[in-house]
Design a protein around this motif. Structure first.
Motif, mmCIF file in Angstrom:
data_model
loop_
_atom_site.group_PDB
_atom_site.id
_atom_site.type_symbol
_atom_site.label_atom_id
_atom_site.label_comp_id
_atom_site.label_asym_id
_atom_site.label_seq_id
_atom_site.Cartn_x
_atom_site.Cartn_y
_atom_site.Cartn_z
ATOM 1 N N ARG A 1 80.731 -33.553 15.264
ATOM 2 C CA ARG A 1 80.886 -34.308 14.023
ATOM 3 C C ARG A 1 80.914 -35.809 14.296
ATOM 4 N NH1 ARG A 1 85.949 -32.513 11.381
ATOM 5 N NH2 ARG A 1 86.395 -30.970 12.960
ATOM 6 N N GLY A 2 81.463 -36.197 15.451
ATOM 7 C CA GLY A 2 81.425 -37.606 15.830
ATOM 8 C C GLY A 2 79.997 -38.078 16.035
ATOM 9 N N TYR A 3 79.190 -37.254 16.715
ATOM 10 C CA TYR A 3 77.773 -37.584 16.864
ATOM 11 C C TYR A 3 77.096 -37.642 15.501
ATOM 12 C CZ TYR A 3 72.868 -36.411 16.829
ATOM 13 O OH TYR A 3 71.533 -36.392 16.511
ATOM 14 N N LEU A 4 77.415 -36.678 14.643
ATOM 15 C CA LEU A 4 76.767 -36.572 13.339
ATOM 16 C C LEU A 4 77.065 -37.794 12.472
ATOM 17 C CD1 LEU A 4 74.979 -34.613 11.802
ATOM 18 C CD2 LEU A 4 77.047 -33.554 10.864
ATOM 19 N N SER A 5 78.248 -38.357 12.605
ATOM 20 C CA SER A 5 78.598 -39.560 11.863
ATOM 21 C C SER A 5 77.633 -40.693 12.193
ATOM 22 C CB SER A 5 80.037 -39.976 12.185
ATOM 23 O OG SER A 5 80.349 -41.213 11.589
ATOM 24 N N THR A 6 77.327 -40.858 13.475
ATOM 25 C CA THR A 6 76.379 -41.886 13.893
ATOM 26 C C THR A 6 74.974 -41.569 13.381
ATOM 27 O OG1 THR A 6 77.682 -42.306 15.878
ATOM 28 C CG2 THR A 6 75.407 -43.089 15.893
ATOM 29 N N PHE A 7 74.586 -40.302 13.484
ATOM 30 C CA PHE A 7 73.275 -39.876 12.987
ATOM 31 C C PHE A 7 73.130 -40.210 11.506
ATOM 32 C CE2 PHE A 7 70.720 -36.770 10.714
ATOM 33 C CZ PHE A 7 69.557 -36.693 11.469
ATOM 34 N N MET A 8 74.168 -39.907 10.727
ATOM 35 C CA MET A 8 74.088 -40.113 9.287
ATOM 36 C C MET A 8 74.078 -41.594 8.924
ATOM 37 S SD MET A 8 73.637 -37.325 7.717
ATOM 38 C CE MET A 8 73.895 -37.979 6.071
ATOM 39 N N ASP B 1 72.755 -43.954 10.639
ATOM 40 C CA ASP B 1 71.385 -44.405 10.890
ATOM 41 C C ASP B 1 70.446 -43.910 9.790
ATOM 42 O OD1 ASP B 1 72.178 -45.679 13.182
ATOM 43 O OD2 ASP B 1 71.609 -44.045 14.523
ATOM 44 N N TRP B 2 70.635 -42.654 9.382
ATOM 45 C CA TRP B 2 69.784 -42.101 8.330
ATOM 46 C C TRP B 2 69.990 -42.853 7.017
ATOM 47 C CZ3 TRP B 2 70.772 -39.805 3.595
ATOM 48 C CH2 TRP B 2 69.669 -39.183 2.990
ATOM 49 N N ILE B 3 71.228 -43.116 6.657
ATOM 50 C CA ILE B 3 71.538 -43.828 5.417
ATOM 51 C C ILE B 3 70.939 -45.233 5.435
ATOM 52 C CG2 ILE B 3 73.452 -44.927 4.161
ATOM 53 C CD1 ILE B 3 75.101 -42.372 4.816
ATOM 54 N N ASP C 1 67.381 -45.739 -6.610
ATOM 55 C CA ASP C 1 67.624 -47.031 -7.261
ATOM 56 C C ASP C 1 67.793 -48.164 -6.267
ATOM 57 O OD1 ASP C 1 70.085 -46.534 -6.158
ATOM 58 O OD2 ASP C 1 71.183 -46.466 -8.052
ATOM 59 N N GLY C 2 67.615 -47.866 -4.970
ATOM 60 C CA GLY C 2 67.687 -48.904 -3.961
ATOM 61 C C GLY C 2 69.045 -49.101 -3.331
ATOM 62 N N THR C 3 70.093 -48.498 -3.918
ATOM 63 C CA THR C 3 71.428 -48.619 -3.340
ATOM 64 C C THR C 3 71.584 -47.647 -2.168
ATOM 65 O OG1 THR C 3 72.340 -46.995 -4.886
ATOM 66 C CG2 THR C 3 72.402 -49.323 -5.536
ATOM 67 N N LYS C 4 72.663 -47.829 -1.400
ATOM 68 C CA LYS C 4 72.885 -46.987 -0.230
ATOM 69 C C LYS C 4 73.697 -45.748 -0.585
ATOM 70 C CE LYS C 4 72.628 -50.311 3.586
ATOM 71 N NZ LYS C 4 73.344 -50.865 4.763
#
Length: 785
Positions: free
Chosen positions: A284-291, A293-295, A302-305
């Motif tokens: 889950r720690g790795y996944l936080s970084t992955f997400m 980057d994806w975000i 609408d262009g927001t994050k």
């Protein structure tokens, strides 16, 4: 003739008429006043009211949920609201019945306001119980929260609730209102909504709740702070029993069942959900970084994050919750025994510089100072609190209360103590750490990920972040290059004699003469025997024949992104590489020469189920199917007669009562084909084991945070003792779970296999030696040409 009214009677009649008139004025005026209040409230005079759009999409913070490949929740990302909504169809009947019986008996018959209950509350001045319907309570939760303490404020608040409740009733079905109410409520202990509550208090999904469990959760609607089952179990039990009585009174359950359930305990199975609790914490720690980057690269329409913590995303992963639990259990079973033996060998009496070896006090001081400046405490004080270096250094020498990690009776635990931060850093450096990853080589799906033994205290991930010297686990790549380039067979023989590569041949400034770990030479060895026994001299001969650049290029094609310098010493595993990279590389052997990039996330959806991301497999042909198969058969020799042979044996499985004896026997007794390779660095700092069966490749590393933390001897400091037991324990659990279908079959041979892999065949192998070899060695007298 009618008798004329007296003056007195006329006056009385006029007075009565005046009272009647005032009564109607007051009555109608009151009605008009109430209507005016409702109109003013609907016109937002008393505060903004939600319009049709807001009612249709009420804003609630929703946690991002992480789903395993077998459909289980691995964890969530959230700030304050650990909320994941469920539909009405996912709620058991007795949960809904408990709510209606306790909170709103006439819920199915009113349109948002219970007139009878309201009149009762007015006439009894609220002493007979409140009159809020479920719809009103939902309105309050969704749009207003806590009300005013002033009388006028309470009246306007109640009016707004009535208006919103009636609007909700027009907007939603009764079932949707029930589901929303269960989803919005805060049950305490990070249990926002019924799904989190069921998981945290009972480790279940809502549809798995029993009747008494449902009654307990419904009872918490009265006041979850007061009726908190962890702090007030007696009060919660009493409140649960009230709910059961209400269910009986409303005909949902029998009196006999009510009496039976009221005599039972709460039977909590408290399972906290936080970023540092639960399974797969390092993943889950790795996944936080992955997400993140994806975000960053995938905005909303609408262009927001996107918000990882509030937008209710669903992340579907490849992790199998069953295999993840088996992996974590294997680590938990082996590491305390290994650690206990390490502590025995590194007591201050036996080692004054414990836990370090081969460092003097000045070197240890330098190491600790470097670690201090790399610590989170240093970063926080310097950049967040703006403290000077002097102040920070002084703070590391001041004792403070803290909780530190410890193995207690073979389980991860904590000890409350008072310690200098600098001393705690040295204390933590004395712990050995694991890294483990398991992957399906055919799909690239990562099935288990264990980056350490306790995420709260050791957050550095040793699967992908950490890179350590890989030692002999790199040798199969050298052998593979030789098979691929020179068509060698596992049965081909090489002389086991000292061997040197002259200076400057491959850019190395000095002559390189590797030694065998046993310093035992003589005779010939087949490649299969040489790899099984990790013979350094023969590995050196092979890299000399194909060249270091060829091996470095092969490593890169196999997904190893870490730097591999094209020098001869890489043959013995001098580069620092991660477990993640090594598992991906080995998987190509089991996958018939095709490299498949490890996959952790298969898709991402928004809260409405719209797919936002779907992974695309990344594959490439690296070596031929024949080369991959021959290399795999070579590695089978490691578990048949080499350092991995203990996987096939069964010895006395006994441990000292204080967990200090890690291995007196190897109770594994695998009989199926297993390919693999152990690895041990020169000073026993790092122990590795890479193991493969046809549909699962798993890599394990164990070592200290610093290379100066290691066992004195190879007895405990080798990969076969440090890492291999974790692999074996994990695989035993995987095989015991037949639903996983982990293969016990042979590796599939290519149809057109032209290389001899069975060294017992009469054709045997050829003895390979060249004139260049003769210049660098003494030829054994019994060597035949």
């Amino acid at each position: 003739m009618a008798k004329a009214k007296t003056k007195k009677e006329t006056t009385e009649a006029q007075g009565f008429s005046k009272y009647v008139r005032w009564f109607w004025i007051m009555f109608l005026g009151g009605i008009l006043f109430i209507i005016l209040l409702f109109l003013l409230a609907s016109w937002n005079v008393f505060g903004e009211m939600p319009d049709h759009t807001v009612l249709e999409n009420p804003k609630t913070n929703l946690a991002t949920e992480i789903i395993s490949s077998d459909g289980k929740t691995l964890g969530k990302f959230y700030f304050n609201d650990n909320r994941t909504p469920v539909g009405y169809e996912e709620l058991p009947d007795h949960l809904v019945e408990a709510l209606i019986a306790t909170e709103d008996e006439r819920f199915k018959n009113h349109s948002g306001i219970d007139a009878r209950g309201t009149l009762r509350a007015i006439f009894k001045l609220g002493r007979g119980g409140g009159a809020s319907t479920i719809s009103q309570q939902l309105a309050k939760q969704l749009f207003h929260g806590e009300g005013s303490k002033r009388t006028v404020g309470r009246i306007t608040q109640k009016i707004k609730e009535w208006i919103i409740a009636t609007r909700l009733e027009r907007q939603y079905t009764k079932e949707e209102i029930i589901a929303q109410y269960f989803n919005i409520y805060d049950f305490g202990n990070n249990a926002d909504g019924i799904r989190s509550a069921a998981a945290i208090y009972f480790d279940k999904e809502p549809n798995e709740l029993s009747l008494k469990e449902s009654a307990m959760l419904v009872g918490m609607f009265k006041n979850s702070s007061l009726y908190n089952p962890r702090r007030n179990p007696v009060g919660v039990k009493n409140r649960r029993n009230v709910v059961l009585f209400q269910m009986m009174r409303n005909g949902y359950i029998s009196e006999t069942l009510k009496d039976s359930l009221q005599n039972t305990e709460l039977d909590l199975k408290y399972t906290p959900q936080s970023h540092r609790d639960g399974i797969a914490t390092y993943f889950r720690g790795y996944l936080s970084t992955f997400m993140k980057d994806w975000i960053k690269n995938n905005p909303k329409p609408d262009g927001t994050k996107w918000s990882l913590y509030n937008d209710g995303l669903t992340i579907y992963t490849t992790i199998d919750s069953r295999m993840q639990k088996y992996a974590e259990a294997a680590v938990e079973q082996h590491m305390p025994k290994l650690q206990a033996e390490f502590f025995v060998q590194n007591t201050p009496q036996r080692n004054p510089t414990a836990p370090f070896l081969e460092l003097d006090n000045e070197e240890i001081k330098d190491l600790m100072q470097r670690s201090m400046k790399q610590s989170e405490r240093w970063r926080h004080m310097k950049y967040d609190l703006k403290k000077s270096d002097k102040e920070i250094i002084e703070s590391f020498q001041k004792p403070v209360p803290m909780s530190v990690f410890a193995w207690k009776e073979g389980k991860p635990s904590e000890i409350d103590t008072i310690m200098k931060p600098m001393d705690s850093m040295r204390y933590y450096k004395s712990f050995l750490r694991p890294g483990m990853m398991s992957m399906d080589p055919r799909t690239g799906h990562v099935k288990a990920w264990v980056g350490g033994m306790d995420y709260k205290h050791f957050q550095y991930d040793m699967v992908k972040q950490g890179k350590r010297q890989i030692s002999s686990t790199f040798k199969p790549l050298v052998y593979t290059a030789a098979i691929d380039q020179l068509h060698f067979s596992p049965c081909d023989e090489f002389p086991d004699t000292p061997f040197c590569i002259e200076a400057n041949k491959y850019g190395n400034p000095e002559e390189w003469c590797p030694k065998n770990s046993s310093n035992d030479y003589g005779g010939n060895r087949t490649l299969k025997n040489a790899l099984a026994n990790s013979v350094n001299t023969i590995t050196a001969r092979l890299i000399d024949k194909v060249g270091p650049q060829t091996v470095a290029d092969l490593a890169a094609k196999l997904g190893i992104e870490s730097e591999i310098p094209p020098v001869p010493s890489i043959a013995l595993g001098t580069p620092d590489i991660s477990v993640y990279e090594m598992v991906g590389a080995y998987a190509a052997f089991a996958n018939k020469g095709v490299y498949t990039k490890p996959v952790m996330v298969t898709s991402i959806e928004d809260k409405n189920g719209t797919i936002l991301y779907q992974f695309t497999p990344e594959t490439r042909d690296v070596i031929s199917e024949e080369t991959a198969y021959v290399a795999t058969k070579l590695m089978e020799g490691v578990t048949q007669s080499g350092s991995g042979a203990r996987l096939r044996t069964r010895g006395a499985d006994s441990y000292r009562a204080d967990y200090r004896e890690i291995v007196t026997g190897y109770p594994y007794e695998f009989t199926n084909p297993i390919a693999g390779k152990t690895g041990t660095t020169q000073n026993q700092s790092d122990g590795w084991f890479m193991g493969m069966v046809p549909n699962l490749v798993t890599g394990v590393w164990v070592g200290g945070e610093d290379r100066a933390v290691h066992f004195r001897t190879i007895t405990y400091g080798q990969g076969a003792a440090m890492a291999l037991p974790i692999w074996a324990l994990y695989m035993k659990s995987c095989y015991a779970d037949e639903t996983l279908n982990i293969s016990k079959e042979d590796f599939e041979a290519p149809e057109d296999l032209s290389i001899v892999v069975d060294c017992s065949e009469s054709t045997g192998g050829k003895t390979i030696i060249s004139d260049d070899d003769l210049l660098n060695e003494e030829v054994p007298e019994d060597l035949e040409f």
